[in-house]
Design an enzyme around this catalytic site. Structure first.
Site: not given
Length: 534
Positions: A96, A101, A104, A239, A243, A507, A512
Protein backbone atom coordinates in the site's frame (compact mmCIF):
# COMPACT_ATOMS: atom_id res chain seq x y z
CA UNK A 1 35.30 22.64 20.35
CA UNK A 2 35.46 19.46 22.45
CA UNK A 3 31.76 19.83 23.34
CA UNK A 4 30.86 20.32 19.69
CA UNK A 5 32.77 17.17 18.67
CA UNK A 6 31.09 15.21 21.46
CA UNK A 7 27.64 16.38 20.31
CA UNK A 8 28.52 15.44 16.75
CA UNK A 9 29.48 11.92 17.83
CA UNK A 10 26.19 11.60 19.74
CA UNK A 11 24.16 12.64 16.70
CA UNK A 12 26.07 10.25 14.41
CA UNK A 13 25.64 7.39 16.87
CA UNK A 14 21.93 8.16 17.20
CA UNK A 15 21.44 8.24 13.43
CA UNK A 16 23.38 5.00 13.02
CA UNK A 17 21.22 3.28 15.59
CA UNK A 18 18.06 4.24 13.70
CA UNK A 19 19.46 2.86 10.44
CA UNK A 20 20.28 -0.63 11.70
CA UNK A 21 18.61 -3.28 9.60
CA UNK A 22 17.95 -5.51 12.58
CA UNK A 23 18.30 -5.29 16.29
CA UNK A 24 17.86 -7.49 19.32
CA UNK A 25 15.71 -6.54 22.25
CA UNK A 26 18.27 -7.99 24.65
CA UNK A 27 20.76 -5.30 23.62
CA UNK A 28 18.38 -2.32 23.52
CA UNK A 29 17.55 0.11 26.32
CA UNK A 30 14.29 2.05 26.18
CA UNK A 31 13.78 5.08 28.36
CA UNK A 32 10.31 6.04 29.47
CA UNK A 33 10.80 8.85 31.96
CA UNK A 34 14.02 7.10 32.95
CA UNK A 35 12.41 3.67 33.37
CA UNK A 36 12.94 0.64 31.15
CA UNK A 37 9.35 -0.43 30.57
CA UNK A 38 6.84 -2.36 28.48
CA UNK A 39 3.05 -2.44 28.95
CA UNK A 40 2.19 -5.25 31.33
CA UNK A 41 -1.44 -6.10 30.53
CA UNK A 42 -0.58 -9.43 28.89
CA UNK A 43 1.14 -12.13 30.90
CA UNK A 44 2.87 -14.71 28.70
CA UNK A 45 3.36 -18.39 29.40
CA UNK A 46 5.47 -18.72 26.27
CA UNK A 47 8.91 -20.29 26.47
CA UNK A 48 10.07 -18.63 23.23
CA UNK A 49 11.77 -15.31 22.66
CA UNK A 50 8.55 -13.60 21.62
CA UNK A 51 4.85 -13.69 22.32
CA UNK A 52 4.22 -12.79 18.69
CA UNK A 53 6.24 -12.77 15.50
CA UNK A 54 4.68 -10.97 12.55
CA UNK A 55 6.07 -11.95 9.16
CA UNK A 56 5.44 -9.06 6.78
CA UNK A 57 5.80 -5.33 7.32
CA UNK A 58 2.73 -4.17 5.46
CA UNK A 59 -0.39 -2.48 6.77
CA UNK A 60 -2.04 -5.54 8.30
CA UNK A 61 1.06 -6.96 9.93
CA UNK A 62 2.16 -3.62 11.37
CA UNK A 63 -1.33 -2.91 12.73
CA UNK A 64 -1.37 -6.30 14.44
CA UNK A 65 2.14 -5.81 15.86
CA UNK A 66 1.46 -2.33 17.22
CA UNK A 67 -1.83 -3.37 18.79
CA UNK A 68 -0.23 -6.44 20.38
CA UNK A 69 2.61 -4.50 21.96
CA UNK A 70 0.10 -2.00 23.36
CA UNK A 71 -1.50 -4.95 25.11
CA UNK A 72 1.79 -5.96 26.69
CA UNK A 73 3.04 -8.60 24.24
CA UNK A 74 6.68 -8.94 23.24
CA UNK A 75 6.67 -8.59 19.46
CA UNK A 76 9.02 -8.88 16.49
CA UNK A 77 8.36 -7.89 12.88
CA UNK A 78 10.16 -9.48 9.92
CA UNK A 79 10.12 -7.74 6.56
CA UNK A 80 12.08 -8.18 3.34
CA UNK A 81 11.44 -7.08 -0.24
CA UNK A 82 12.74 -9.29 -3.02
CA UNK A 83 13.63 -7.10 -6.02
CA UNK A 84 11.18 -7.23 -8.91
CA UNK A 85 12.50 -8.71 -12.20
CA UNK A 86 13.21 -5.11 -13.20
CA UNK A 87 15.10 -4.52 -9.94
CA UNK A 88 12.60 -2.36 -8.05
CA UNK A 89 12.83 -2.45 -4.25
CA UNK A 90 11.31 -0.38 -1.47
CA UNK A 91 11.23 0.19 2.25
CA UNK A 92 9.10 -0.81 5.22
CA UNK A 93 5.34 -0.39 4.90
CA UNK A 94 4.21 -3.01 2.41
CA UNK A 95 2.45 -2.77 -0.93
CA UNK A 96 0.00 0.00 0.00
CA UNK A 97 2.62 2.52 1.06
CA UNK A 98 5.25 1.73 -1.54
CA UNK A 99 3.70 0.36 -4.73
CA UNK A 100 -0.05 0.48 -4.15
CA UNK A 101 -2.70 2.75 -2.68
CA UNK A 102 -0.53 5.74 -1.80
CA UNK A 103 1.50 6.28 -5.00
CA UNK A 104 -1.56 5.28 -7.06
CA UNK A 105 -3.72 7.94 -5.40
CA UNK A 106 -1.02 10.59 -5.85
CA UNK A 107 -0.67 9.84 -9.57
CA UNK A 108 -4.45 9.72 -9.90
CA UNK A 109 -4.57 13.17 -8.29
CA UNK A 110 -1.94 14.41 -10.73
CA UNK A 111 -4.11 13.32 -13.65
CA UNK A 112 -7.21 14.95 -12.12
CA UNK A 113 -5.31 18.21 -11.74
CA UNK A 114 -4.49 18.12 -15.44
CA UNK A 115 -8.20 17.84 -16.21
CA UNK A 116 -8.96 20.64 -13.76
CA UNK A 117 -6.52 22.91 -15.58
CA UNK A 118 -8.51 22.42 -18.77
CA UNK A 119 -11.81 23.01 -16.93
CA UNK A 120 -10.50 26.20 -15.33
CA UNK A 121 -10.51 28.05 -18.64
CA UNK A 122 -14.30 27.81 -18.80
CA UNK A 123 -14.42 29.28 -15.28
CA UNK A 124 -12.51 32.38 -16.37
CA UNK A 125 -8.90 31.43 -15.73
CA UNK A 126 -6.59 32.72 -18.44
CA UNK A 127 -4.13 30.01 -19.45
CA UNK A 128 -1.05 30.01 -21.65
CA UNK A 129 -1.26 28.39 -25.04
CA UNK A 130 -2.16 24.70 -24.89
CA UNK A 131 1.25 23.57 -26.14
CA UNK A 132 2.89 25.43 -23.25
CA UNK A 133 1.10 23.23 -20.70
CA UNK A 134 2.85 19.92 -20.25
CA UNK A 135 3.52 17.34 -17.61
CA UNK A 136 6.96 16.40 -16.24
CA UNK A 137 7.13 12.71 -15.28
CA UNK A 138 10.42 13.09 -13.40
CA UNK A 139 9.00 15.81 -11.14
CA UNK A 140 5.96 13.69 -10.29
CA UNK A 141 8.06 10.57 -9.75
CA UNK A 142 10.41 12.39 -7.37
CA UNK A 143 7.54 13.92 -5.40
CA UNK A 144 5.81 10.55 -5.05
CA UNK A 145 9.01 8.72 -4.05
CA UNK A 146 9.94 11.41 -1.53
CA UNK A 147 6.55 11.02 0.13
CA UNK A 148 6.92 7.24 0.23
CA UNK A 149 10.37 7.50 1.82
CA UNK A 150 9.01 9.82 4.49
CA UNK A 151 6.34 7.24 5.35
CA UNK A 152 8.98 4.48 5.41
CA UNK A 153 10.99 6.52 7.93
CA UNK A 154 8.02 7.30 10.17
CA UNK A 155 7.08 3.61 10.17
CA UNK A 156 10.59 2.62 11.29
CA UNK A 157 10.53 5.20 14.05
CA UNK A 158 7.12 3.96 15.24
CA UNK A 159 8.44 0.42 15.63
CA UNK A 160 11.41 1.71 17.60
CA UNK A 161 9.25 3.88 19.84
CA UNK A 162 6.82 1.04 20.50
CA UNK A 163 9.68 -1.33 21.36
CA UNK A 164 8.95 -3.74 18.53
CA UNK A 165 12.01 -5.63 17.32
CA UNK A 166 12.43 -5.20 13.57
CA UNK A 167 14.38 -7.59 11.38
CA UNK A 168 14.95 -6.37 7.84
CA UNK A 169 15.46 -9.89 6.56
CA UNK A 170 13.92 -12.87 4.82
CA UNK A 171 12.17 -15.24 7.21
CA UNK A 172 11.38 -18.93 6.77
CA UNK A 173 9.61 -21.40 9.03
CA UNK A 174 11.87 -24.11 10.44
CA UNK A 175 9.21 -25.82 12.53
CA UNK A 176 5.98 -25.07 14.36
CA UNK A 177 7.47 -22.43 16.66
CA UNK A 178 10.69 -21.38 14.93
CA UNK A 179 11.65 -19.08 12.07
CA UNK A 180 15.07 -18.47 10.57
CA UNK A 181 15.80 -14.90 9.48
CA UNK A 182 18.64 -13.88 7.19
CA UNK A 183 19.17 -10.12 7.28
CA UNK A 184 20.75 -8.00 4.56
CA UNK A 185 24.25 -8.36 6.01
CA UNK A 186 23.96 -12.12 5.71
CA UNK A 187 23.71 -12.68 9.44
CA UNK A 188 21.28 -15.39 10.46
CA UNK A 189 18.88 -15.23 13.44
CA UNK A 190 16.79 -18.06 14.86
CA UNK A 191 13.61 -16.77 16.51
CA UNK A 192 10.87 -18.56 18.44
CA UNK A 193 7.39 -17.43 19.46
CA UNK A 194 4.13 -18.67 20.88
CA UNK A 195 2.09 -17.00 18.10
CA UNK A 196 2.82 -16.15 14.48
CA UNK A 197 0.96 -13.90 12.06
CA UNK A 198 1.64 -14.30 8.34
CA UNK A 199 1.06 -10.95 6.64
CA UNK A 200 3.30 -11.12 3.58
CA UNK A 201 0.65 -10.12 1.04
CA UNK A 202 1.49 -10.88 -2.56
CA UNK A 203 3.38 -9.82 -5.65
CA UNK A 204 2.24 -9.42 -9.27
CA UNK A 205 2.14 -12.41 -11.59
CA UNK A 206 3.76 -12.50 -15.02
CA UNK A 207 2.17 -14.48 -17.86
CA UNK A 208 4.15 -17.43 -19.16
CA UNK A 209 4.98 -15.91 -22.55
CA UNK A 210 8.31 -15.05 -24.21
CA UNK A 211 9.70 -11.67 -23.17
CA UNK A 212 7.31 -11.01 -20.28
CA UNK A 213 9.90 -11.14 -17.48
CA UNK A 214 12.67 -9.60 -19.55
CA UNK A 215 10.81 -6.59 -20.91
CA UNK A 216 7.57 -6.14 -18.97
CA UNK A 217 6.90 -4.22 -15.78
CA UNK A 218 4.16 -4.38 -13.13
CA UNK A 219 2.71 -2.10 -10.48
CA UNK A 220 5.90 -2.90 -8.54
CA UNK A 221 7.78 -0.72 -11.03
CA UNK A 222 5.49 1.91 -12.55
CA UNK A 223 5.65 4.41 -9.68
CA UNK A 224 9.45 4.54 -9.64
CA UNK A 225 10.19 4.51 -13.39
CA UNK A 226 13.14 6.80 -14.09
CA UNK A 227 11.80 7.78 -17.50
CA UNK A 228 8.25 8.49 -18.63
CA UNK A 229 6.40 5.34 -19.74
CA UNK A 230 5.37 6.72 -23.14
CA UNK A 231 2.92 4.65 -25.16
CA UNK A 232 1.82 1.95 -22.73
CA UNK A 233 0.01 -1.36 -23.08
CA UNK A 234 -1.65 -2.50 -19.85
CA UNK A 235 -2.36 -6.22 -19.95
CA UNK A 236 -5.16 -6.97 -17.49
CA UNK A 237 -8.41 -5.15 -16.71
CA UNK A 238 -8.79 -5.53 -12.97
CA UNK A 239 -8.82 -2.45 -10.79
CA UNK A 240 -5.00 -2.15 -10.84
CA UNK A 241 -4.87 -2.27 -14.62
CA UNK A 242 -7.69 0.23 -15.11
CA UNK A 243 -6.33 2.63 -12.49
CA UNK A 244 -2.86 2.62 -14.07
CA UNK A 245 -4.25 3.08 -17.58
CA UNK A 246 -6.49 5.87 -16.27
CA UNK A 247 -3.81 8.01 -14.68
CA UNK A 248 -1.35 7.41 -17.53
CA UNK A 249 -3.98 8.62 -20.00
CA UNK A 250 -4.72 11.61 -17.76
CA UNK A 251 -1.02 12.51 -17.69
CA UNK A 252 -0.99 12.60 -21.49
CA UNK A 253 0.36 9.16 -22.38
CA UNK A 254 -1.24 6.87 -24.94
CA UNK A 255 -2.75 3.98 -22.95
CA UNK A 256 -4.22 0.71 -24.19
CA UNK A 257 -5.84 -1.99 -22.02
CA UNK A 258 -5.86 -5.64 -23.09
CA UNK A 259 -8.88 -7.48 -21.65
CA UNK A 260 -8.96 -11.28 -21.53
CA UNK A 261 -12.47 -11.76 -20.12
CA UNK A 262 -14.33 -8.78 -18.63
CA UNK A 263 -13.21 -5.54 -17.00
CA UNK A 264 -13.37 -5.40 -13.19
CA UNK A 265 -14.27 -9.05 -12.75
CA UNK A 266 -15.88 -9.53 -9.34
CA UNK A 267 -17.38 -6.03 -9.32
CA UNK A 268 -20.90 -5.10 -10.41
CA UNK A 269 -20.74 -5.60 -14.17
CA UNK A 270 -23.11 -2.78 -15.11
CA UNK A 271 -20.82 -0.39 -13.24
CA UNK A 272 -17.77 -1.97 -14.87
CA UNK A 273 -19.29 -1.29 -18.27
CA UNK A 274 -19.92 2.33 -17.36
CA UNK A 275 -16.30 2.74 -16.22
CA UNK A 276 -15.04 1.21 -19.46
CA UNK A 277 -17.25 3.50 -21.57
CA UNK A 278 -16.01 6.55 -19.64
CA UNK A 279 -12.35 5.58 -20.09
CA UNK A 280 -12.89 5.02 -23.82
CA UNK A 281 -14.52 8.46 -24.09
CA UNK A 282 -11.35 9.93 -22.58
CA UNK A 283 -9.12 8.21 -25.13
CA UNK A 284 -8.09 4.95 -23.48
CA UNK A 285 -8.01 2.12 -26.03
CA UNK A 286 -9.40 -1.34 -25.21
CA UNK A 287 -8.48 -4.64 -26.86
CA UNK A 288 -11.38 -6.90 -25.87
CA UNK A 289 -11.17 -10.71 -25.58
CA UNK A 290 -7.45 -10.81 -26.28
CA UNK A 291 -4.50 -12.70 -24.79
CA UNK A 292 -0.82 -11.80 -25.20
CA UNK A 293 1.53 -14.13 -27.07
CA UNK A 294 4.96 -12.51 -26.78
CA UNK A 295 6.92 -9.35 -26.06
CA UNK A 296 9.98 -8.67 -28.21
CA UNK A 297 12.46 -5.83 -27.87
CA UNK A 298 13.28 -4.10 -31.14
CA UNK A 299 16.61 -2.52 -32.09
CA UNK A 300 15.28 0.96 -31.28
CA UNK A 301 14.34 -0.14 -27.74
CA UNK A 302 10.60 -0.26 -28.36
CA UNK A 303 8.55 -3.34 -27.55
CA UNK A 304 6.72 -5.39 -30.19
CA UNK A 305 3.73 -7.14 -28.62
CA UNK A 306 1.82 -9.94 -30.34
CA UNK A 307 -1.60 -11.18 -29.23
CA UNK A 308 -4.55 -13.36 -30.20
CA UNK A 309 -8.18 -12.34 -30.35
CA UNK A 310 -10.09 -15.13 -28.58
CA UNK A 311 -13.31 -14.50 -30.51
CA UNK A 312 -12.02 -15.05 -34.05
CA UNK A 313 -8.55 -16.51 -33.32
CA UNK A 314 -6.91 -13.74 -35.34
CA UNK A 315 -3.40 -12.58 -34.41
CA UNK A 316 -2.23 -8.98 -34.17
CA UNK A 317 0.81 -6.99 -33.11
CA UNK A 318 1.73 -3.41 -32.27
CA UNK A 319 4.65 -1.43 -30.86
CA UNK A 320 4.72 0.15 -27.39
CA UNK A 321 7.23 1.91 -25.17
CA UNK A 322 6.09 0.13 -22.01
CA UNK A 323 4.20 -3.09 -21.30
CA UNK A 324 2.61 -3.28 -17.84
CA UNK A 325 1.26 -6.61 -16.62
CA UNK A 326 -1.72 -6.51 -14.23
CA UNK A 327 -2.89 -10.10 -14.55
CA UNK A 328 -3.28 -10.98 -10.88
CA UNK A 329 -1.12 -11.54 -7.82
CA UNK A 330 0.29 -14.53 -5.97
CA UNK A 331 0.77 -14.86 -2.23
CA UNK A 332 4.35 -15.07 -0.94
CA UNK A 333 3.80 -18.18 1.16
CA UNK A 334 6.10 -20.53 -0.77
CA UNK A 335 9.04 -18.29 0.05
CA UNK A 336 8.20 -18.65 3.77
CA UNK A 337 8.35 -22.46 3.68
CA UNK A 338 4.99 -22.55 5.46
CA UNK A 339 4.83 -26.28 4.82
CA UNK A 340 7.55 -26.67 7.47
CA UNK A 341 4.98 -25.47 9.99
CA UNK A 342 2.16 -27.49 8.46
CA UNK A 343 0.19 -24.51 7.14
CA UNK A 344 -2.14 -25.39 4.26
CA UNK A 345 -2.35 -23.15 1.20
CA UNK A 346 -4.25 -22.98 -2.08
CA UNK A 347 -1.95 -24.60 -4.68
CA UNK A 348 -2.72 -22.17 -7.51
CA UNK A 349 -2.44 -18.87 -5.63
CA UNK A 350 -0.41 -19.77 -2.55
CA UNK A 351 -3.08 -18.13 -0.40
CA UNK A 352 -3.94 -19.41 3.05
CA UNK A 353 -7.13 -21.04 4.21
CA UNK A 354 -8.13 -19.47 7.53
CA UNK A 355 -11.16 -19.32 9.79
CA UNK A 356 -11.26 -15.99 11.64
CA UNK A 357 -7.65 -15.46 10.56
CA UNK A 358 -6.57 -18.75 12.20
CA UNK A 359 -4.86 -21.23 9.88
CA UNK A 360 -5.10 -25.00 10.23
CA UNK A 361 -2.20 -24.67 12.73
CA UNK A 362 -3.83 -23.24 15.84
CA UNK A 363 -1.07 -20.78 16.87
CA UNK A 364 -0.36 -19.51 13.33
CA UNK A 365 -2.61 -16.81 11.90
CA UNK A 366 -2.80 -14.77 8.71
CA UNK A 367 -4.15 -11.34 7.79
CA UNK A 368 -4.40 -9.26 4.64
CA UNK A 369 -4.02 -10.19 0.99
CA UNK A 370 -2.45 -13.55 1.82
CA UNK A 371 -5.88 -14.86 2.90
CA UNK A 372 -7.97 -16.96 0.51
CA UNK A 373 -11.19 -15.34 -0.76
CA UNK A 374 -10.99 -12.23 1.40
CA UNK A 375 -11.04 -8.59 0.17
CA UNK A 376 -7.56 -7.47 -0.88
CA UNK A 377 -7.83 -4.04 0.73
CA UNK A 378 -5.49 -2.21 3.08
CA UNK A 379 -8.16 -1.08 5.60
CA UNK A 380 -9.43 -4.67 5.77
CA UNK A 381 -5.96 -5.93 6.65
CA UNK A 382 -5.50 -3.19 9.26
CA UNK A 383 -8.84 -3.85 10.95
CA UNK A 384 -8.35 -7.62 10.89
CA UNK A 385 -4.84 -7.25 12.32
CA UNK A 386 -5.98 -5.07 15.20
CA UNK A 387 -8.91 -7.33 16.10
CA UNK A 388 -6.69 -10.42 15.95
CA UNK A 389 -4.19 -8.87 18.36
CA UNK A 390 -7.01 -7.99 20.74
CA UNK A 391 -8.30 -11.56 20.68
CA UNK A 392 -4.82 -12.98 21.27
CA UNK A 393 -3.66 -10.64 24.02
CA UNK A 394 -6.81 -9.35 25.72
CA UNK A 395 -10.29 -10.61 26.52
CA UNK A 396 -11.83 -9.52 23.21
CA UNK A 397 -13.96 -11.87 21.11
CA UNK A 398 -14.70 -9.44 18.28
CA UNK A 399 -14.30 -10.93 14.81
CA UNK A 400 -13.58 -9.20 11.52
CA UNK A 401 -16.62 -8.50 9.30
CA UNK A 402 -15.53 -9.06 5.71
CA UNK A 403 -18.98 -8.55 4.18
CA UNK A 404 -19.90 -4.86 4.30
CA UNK A 405 -16.61 -3.35 3.17
CA UNK A 406 -16.46 -0.23 1.01
CA UNK A 407 -13.90 0.32 -1.69
CA UNK A 408 -13.20 2.65 -4.59
CA UNK A 409 -11.66 2.09 -8.00
CA UNK A 410 -9.67 5.25 -8.75
CA UNK A 411 -10.31 5.42 -12.46
CA UNK A 412 -10.59 8.90 -14.05
CA UNK A 413 -14.28 8.92 -13.10
CA UNK A 414 -14.17 7.06 -9.80
CA UNK A 415 -16.29 4.06 -8.86
CA UNK A 416 -17.22 3.65 -5.19
CA UNK A 417 -19.06 0.62 -3.87
CA UNK A 418 -20.16 -1.02 -0.63
CA UNK A 419 -22.13 -4.21 -0.18
CA UNK A 420 -22.96 -6.70 -2.92
CA UNK A 421 -23.30 -6.39 -6.68
CA UNK A 422 -26.56 -6.75 -8.60
CA UNK A 423 -25.38 -10.13 -9.90
CA UNK A 424 -24.68 -11.44 -6.39
CA UNK A 425 -27.99 -10.06 -5.08
CA UNK A 426 -29.94 -11.88 -7.79
CA UNK A 427 -28.07 -15.11 -7.15
CA UNK A 428 -28.43 -14.86 -3.38
CA UNK A 429 -32.03 -13.63 -3.04
CA UNK A 430 -33.64 -14.13 -6.45
CA UNK A 431 -34.53 -11.39 -8.94
CA UNK A 432 -38.14 -11.16 -7.69
CA UNK A 433 -36.98 -10.53 -4.12
CA UNK A 434 -34.73 -7.53 -4.72
CA UNK A 435 -35.30 -3.98 -5.90
CA UNK A 436 -32.76 -2.00 -7.88
CA UNK A 437 -33.02 1.80 -7.62
CA UNK A 438 -30.95 3.83 -10.06
CA UNK A 439 -30.38 7.29 -11.47
CA UNK A 440 -28.11 9.25 -13.75
CA UNK A 441 -27.17 12.71 -12.51
CA UNK A 442 -25.35 15.88 -13.49
CA UNK A 443 -22.58 17.12 -11.17
CA UNK A 444 -22.96 20.89 -10.91
CA UNK A 445 -19.23 21.44 -11.37
CA UNK A 446 -19.39 19.66 -14.75
CA UNK A 447 -21.93 22.11 -16.18
CA UNK A 448 -19.76 25.18 -16.91
CA UNK A 449 -16.93 23.34 -18.73
CA UNK A 450 -19.58 21.12 -20.32
CA UNK A 451 -17.94 17.92 -19.17
CA UNK A 452 -19.39 14.58 -20.25
CA UNK A 453 -22.02 13.54 -17.69
CA UNK A 454 -23.52 10.50 -19.41
CA UNK A 455 -21.62 8.08 -17.17
CA UNK A 456 -22.40 9.72 -13.82
CA UNK A 457 -24.61 7.05 -12.32
CA UNK A 458 -25.75 5.72 -8.96
CA UNK A 459 -27.45 2.47 -8.01
CA UNK A 460 -28.87 1.07 -4.77
CA UNK A 461 -29.83 -2.59 -4.39
CA UNK A 462 -32.26 -3.49 -1.62
CA UNK A 463 -34.59 -6.24 -0.54
CA UNK A 464 -37.98 -5.81 -2.16
CA UNK A 465 -40.10 -6.30 0.94
CA UNK A 466 -40.35 -3.70 3.66
CA UNK A 467 -38.31 -2.39 5.35
CA UNK A 468 -36.25 -2.80 2.12
CA UNK A 469 -32.87 -3.29 3.75
CA UNK A 470 -30.06 -1.93 1.56
CA UNK A 471 -27.78 -4.69 0.22
CA UNK A 472 -25.43 -2.75 -2.02
CA UNK A 473 -24.63 0.81 -3.06
CA UNK A 474 -22.74 1.75 -6.21
CA UNK A 475 -21.62 5.19 -7.34
CA UNK A 476 -19.72 6.41 -10.40
CA UNK A 477 -18.68 10.04 -10.26
CA UNK A 478 -16.24 12.56 -8.80
CA UNK A 479 -14.91 11.91 -5.28
CA UNK A 480 -16.60 8.50 -5.18
CA UNK A 481 -14.37 7.34 -2.35
CA UNK A 482 -15.38 10.24 -0.13
CA UNK A 483 -19.04 9.72 -1.03
CA UNK A 484 -19.23 5.99 -0.36
CA UNK A 485 -17.40 6.06 2.98
CA UNK A 486 -20.26 7.63 4.94
CA UNK A 487 -22.88 5.39 3.37
CA UNK A 488 -20.75 2.38 4.33
CA UNK A 489 -21.19 3.34 7.99
CA UNK A 490 -24.95 3.63 7.43
CA UNK A 491 -25.06 0.16 5.90
CA UNK A 492 -23.19 -1.25 8.90
CA UNK A 493 -26.09 0.11 10.95
CA UNK A 494 -28.71 -1.68 8.83
CA UNK A 495 -29.68 1.09 6.40
CA UNK A 496 -33.10 0.77 4.75
CA UNK A 497 -34.50 2.50 1.67
CA UNK A 498 -36.98 4.45 3.82
CA UNK A 499 -34.12 5.81 5.92
CA UNK A 500 -32.06 6.63 2.85
CA UNK A 501 -34.89 8.40 1.05
CA UNK A 502 -35.86 10.35 4.17
CA UNK A 503 -32.31 11.65 4.60
CA UNK A 504 -31.96 15.31 3.63
CA UNK A 505 -29.11 15.76 1.17
CA UNK A 506 -26.55 18.55 1.01
CA UNK A 507 -27.21 20.59 -2.10
CA UNK A 508 -25.55 20.83 -4.54
CA UNK A 509 -23.30 17.80 -4.00
CA UNK A 510 -22.93 14.51 -5.83
CA UNK A 511 -23.41 12.57 -2.58
CA UNK A 512 -27.00 13.82 -2.28
CA UNK A 513 -27.90 11.78 -5.35
CA UNK A 514 -28.21 8.73 -3.10
CA UNK A 515 -30.84 10.49 -0.99
CA UNK A 516 -32.90 11.45 -4.06
CA UNK A 517 -32.97 8.03 -5.66
CA UNK A 518 -36.48 6.64 -6.20
CA UNK A 519 -36.73 5.15 -9.72
CA UNK A 520 -36.53 1.37 -9.91
CA UNK A 521 -35.30 -0.66 -12.86
CA UNK A 522 -38.49 -2.71 -12.56
CA UNK A 523 -40.62 0.38 -13.29
CA UNK A 524 -38.95 1.10 -16.62
CA UNK A 525 -39.05 4.86 -15.90
CA UNK A 526 -36.25 6.92 -17.48
CA UNK A 527 -33.55 7.38 -14.80
CA UNK A 528 -32.05 10.47 -16.44
CA UNK A 529 -32.44 13.76 -14.53
CA UNK A 530 -34.99 16.31 -15.69
CA UNK A 531 -33.35 19.24 -13.89
CA UNK A 532 -30.64 19.96 -11.31
CA UNK A 533 -33.16 19.50 -8.51
CA UNK A 534 -35.29 16.67 -9.90
Amino acid sequence: MAVAKWLCRVVIARTHSLELNSYSSSKRIYLNNGVNSRPARYSSSCHGQYDLIVIGGGSGGLACAKEAVQLGAKVAVLDYVTPSPRGSVWGLGGTCVNVGCIPKKLMHQASLLGEAIIDSKAYGWVLPEANAIKHDWQVLREAVQNHIKSVNWVTRVQLRDKKIDYYNGHGQFVDLHTVKVVVKTGKEHTLTASHFVIAVGGRPRYPDIPGALEYGITSDDIFSLENSPGRTLVIGAGYIGLECAGFLNGLGYDATVMVRSVPLRGFDQQMAGIITDEMMSKGVNFLMKCIPLSVEKKNDGKLLVSWTNITDQSTHSDVFDTVLFAVGRRALTKELCVESAGVKTVPESGKIFAENEQTNVKHIYAVGDVLHEKPELTPVAIQAGKLLAQRLFSNSNEQMDYETVATTVFTPLEYGTVGISEEVAIKRYGEDNIEVFHAFYKPTEFSVPQRNVKNCYTKVISKRKDPQKVLGMHFVGPQAGEVIQGFAAAMKCGLTMKQLQSTVGIHPTVAEEFTRIYITKRSGVDPNPQSCCS
